[in-house]
Each structure stands twice: as C-alpha cells, then as structure tokens.
Design an enzyme around this catalytic site. Structure first.
Site, short mmCIF file in Angstrom:
data_model
loop_
_atom_site.label_atom_id
_atom_site.label_comp_id
_atom_site.label_asym_id
_atom_site.label_seq_id
_atom_site.Cartn_x
_atom_site.Cartn_y
_atom_site.Cartn_z
N PRO A 117 0.83 -1.21 0.00
CA PRO A 117 0.00 0.00 0.00
C PRO A 117 0.86 1.26 0.00
O PRO A 117 1.84 1.36 0.74
CB PRO A 117 -0.80 -0.12 1.29
N CYS A 118 0.47 2.23 -0.83
CA CYS A 118 1.35 3.37 -1.08
C CYS A 118 1.00 4.60 -0.25
O CYS A 118 1.71 5.60 -0.31
CB CYS A 118 1.30 3.73 -2.56
N GLN A 119 -0.10 4.56 0.52
CA GLN A 119 -0.57 5.78 1.17
C GLN A 119 0.47 6.41 2.11
O GLN A 119 0.59 7.63 2.21
CB GLN A 119 -1.86 5.51 1.95
N TYR A 121 3.63 6.46 1.75
CA TYR A 121 4.71 7.09 1.00
C TYR A 121 4.21 8.25 0.14
O TYR A 121 5.00 9.07 -0.33
CB TYR A 121 5.39 6.07 0.08
N SER A 122 2.90 8.31 -0.07
CA SER A 122 2.31 9.32 -0.95
C SER A 122 2.62 10.73 -0.43
O SER A 122 2.45 11.03 0.75
CB SER A 122 0.80 9.12 -1.02
#
Length: 415
Positions: A117-119, A121-122
């Site tokens: 999940p990228c949240q 690092y976003s």
C-alpha cells in the site's frame, strides 16, 4: 517447441492488476496471490476462474485472504486461533495448516511481485496527515515482503510503489535506505538508494492512457547469473515509443450517459440515478449527481477550468459550495491527453475525474476508471461501488504490468 513459463507469487495482490498483466503475456504461471481485503480477493478469485481457467477450489487455494503482517503464519501455516477466526472460513485448509509452502509444494518460485500500500509514501498523504505518515504501519510493510522473498529465494523480485517512496523518511531514515539494507542483508542486489530515482517510470510510456509515475524496484539473487541493468534495460525497451494513449482512446467508445429529467423504467427496474443506463456494458452506470453538481461539471468542462490558477480554483469551490479548502476539488479529464493518475479516492467521490463531455455532466463510471487502468472490458469487479473504485485506484495498470513482465521474460529467455 513451447517456451517455458516462469512462476510467480503476487503479494499485496489487490484485485489482480499486476497478476493480470503477467498472466496476459502467457509466459507466467501464478502459484499464489495474497491480499487481505475480501472484495479484492473475491474479485481476483472470480477472474482466475472466468478468465484463467482455474477451478473454484483452485482459485480459493491460490488466492489467499490474509494479513501479510502475520508473515510467519502466512509462510508456514499453523495459524493461531485469532487468524483462523478472522480468515479461516475464507481460505483453503491447506493454507491454514501449511501456509504458502503448502500451496506451492516443491515448485520453484521464479519471481515474487507486488506493490505494498502506497498511502504512507504518498506525498499528498504525508501533506494531509498531522504526523506526515511517520507513524503509519504501512511504512514498514516492505519488511513482510522481504521475509517472503527470503523464504522462497526467487531469482527476481518486483516491488512497485509511488514516487513518494523516494522522499519518505519514517523515523527520520529514508525508506529507500531501509529497503536497500533489508534486501541486501538477505542476499539480493538492488539499485542503491542514490540510483533508485532512475527506476521511476510513467505508465503513460507503456501503453497506459494515464500519467502514473511509479518506482519499480527490481532485485536479483546475488548468486544468480542475472544482470540487474539488463533487466531494467529490457523493461525500458517495452516503452511505446513516442505514442501516448489518450482518454478518448480509453473510454471514447463507451456509451454516453446523459442526465435525465425524470427517472426511467427499463423492464421492472426503475433507474433513479437520473442518467440513462447502458445495458450493453457492465459496471457503466453514472453516480447519482444532483443538479448543483451537474451544473458545476458542465461549467467546469466548457470553461476549460483545469487551466485556471490554483487560487481561482479554491475561490471557485467556495463560491459554489460555501466551504473552504486548501486543495483543488474539481478536475476534468481531457479527450486528447492521458488521464491524470487514477486514485483510490474515487471511492469517496468523482469530482477530480469529471467526464470530458460536458453534456454528460458527471464523474467517470467504474468501467471508465477500469479502462483508464487498461483492465479488459470483461473484467468484473465484485463488492460495493466504493470498493470497486478503491480496488481500481490501488491497482497496477494491466498494460504497465505486462510491459514489466515482457521485459523480464525476454531477459530470462536470453539467459
């Protein structure tokens, strides 16, 4: 003579965009997929049955509904009572008792692929979180990915994530340093933290009608005869020259959905969402936008308001709604350009994805979002409408995944 197929495990599989791209090349065989949200795993299992000729039983065994943070149980089985209570009824008995090792058996794993999940690092996520995502557990999910790689020792791994990974510093330590150290310690060669920005690619360069910058971290086992730069070069050779697909290429062929003055009845079904239905295309229904929203959408597209200043966008939102904001709230797609990045926030509303035809005065449908991600038209998304948008926004575009897969198998074939 038929060319051999290479095997893979897909971690953080979601609804299966990355798997779909690898399978689409016909040069890869999936051994297992791991995902922890049920609508996504239901969608993936359904796709394995309807498109990739798995039996229902096989799809349930291969597509595992489980929290990867419970990594030892995932790999070895022997689940705890808590894990059985949470996930037992949705998984095959082999998975519960023997884990991934039981599912894979004696088969060799050529690749492990996945995108945590990228949240965390976003850049947008960090900007809107009071702690800049420093305390978000998702910063460290790469550690579980690393443990699975260490357990199965594939020749190659593919780790996909947002560009924000390159600047994220949870705990004050750059996450790219953490990732480099973790994989190096288990015997894998990856690009150094200083080299990682070279692994940032835009999906629009790989036959995807959408600008979507993503970091592709490749790793190779140090004792293999592979060359890391050869892999990257082979993937880069899959770029679609100077041609970029546009929004019109992706969704221009879909039936138009126009606002209606009155709800209509088709057979026994009353369509109360105030847009004409498109029965020939599945999951192509407009959201129920009210009169104010429809007027805003039309005005936004006709006025080409994507190009006004950020300050004027904020002012426009306040004038129309009476609410204050620091961020842009509306954005429309443009026919002759690739879309901006399709995001999971579509599950909340579609205001940043207004359809480019002002006469339709609406946000994009589930099917249109899927087309922008290059999912095939026959790909069915299960679960609620918000979950459908979420799983699409979190997926890897299928054509981008296929380009990565092609680059890899060409390198492996040469070897």
């Amino acid at each position: 003579m038929a060319k051999r197929k290479y095997t893979f495990i897909d971690l953080f599989a979601g609804c299966g965009g990355l798997s779909e791209g690898f399978l689409k090349t016909r040069r890869f065989s999936a051994l297992a997929h791991v995902e922890w949200e049920k609508p996504m795993i239901d969608t993936l299992r359904n796709r394995l049955v309807t498109a990739w000729h798995e039996t229902v039983a096989s799809a349930k065994k291969k597509a595992i509904l489980f929290d990867i943070q419970r990594t030892d149980e995932l790999i070895n089985g022997n689940w705890s009572e808590d894990s059985i209570e949470k996930y037992g009824k949705d998984n095959d008995e082999t998975v519960i008792k023997r884990g991934l090792k039981g599912v894979i058996g004696r088969k060799h794993v050529d690749l492990i692929i996945g995108g945590p999940p990228c949240q965390a690092y976003s850049i947008h996520g960090r900007a809107t979180d009071k702690d800049s995502m420093n305390n978000d557990y998702r910063n460290y999910l790469f550690e579980s990915f690393c443990k699975v790689v260490d357990a199965f020792r594939p020749n190659i791994f593919v780790f996909e994530n947002v560009g924000g990974l390159l600047s994220a510093k949870p705990g004050g330590i750059p996450v790219r340093d953490r990732i480099f150290n973790a994989f190096t310690q288990i015997g894998y060669q990856i690009r150094t933290p200083e080299e990682m920005p070279r692994a940032l690619y835009d999906a629009a360069d790989f036959n995807v009608p959408q600008h979507r910058p993503r970091v592709i971290i490749l790793g190779i086992r140090k004792d293999s005869d592979l060359e890391l730069n050869d892999l990257y070069t082979s993937i880069e050779n899959e770029r679609s020259a100077n041609i970029k697909l546009t929004v019109k290429d992706a969704i221009g062929h879909l039936p138009a959905l126009y606002p209606l003055e009155q709800p209509i009845k088709v057979g026994r079904i009353i369509h109360s969402h105030q847009y004409n239905p498109a029965p020939s295309i599945t999951q192509h229904e407009a959201r129920n936008h009210g009169p104010r929203e429809r007027a805003i959408f039309k005005e936004w597209v006709d006025g080409e308001m994507n190009h006004i200043s950020h300050k004027d966008m904020i002012k426009y939102y306040y004038e129309k709604t009476g609410h204050k904001t620091l961020y842009q709230k509306y954005k429309s797609l443009e026919w002759d350009k690739p879309s901006h990045t399709v995001v999971a926030h579509l599950s909340k509303d579609g205001y940043m994805f207004i359809h480019p035809d002002s006469k339709q005065a609406r946000s994009i449908t589930i099917r249109e979002a899927a087309c922008l991600m290059t999912f095939p038209l026959d790909f069915q998304f299960l679960g609620s409408t918000p979950y459908n948008y979420k799983m699409i926004g979190n997926a890897v575009p299928v054509n981008f995944a296929s380009a990565i897969a092609k680059g890899i198998y060409k390198t492996l074939d040469k070897r």
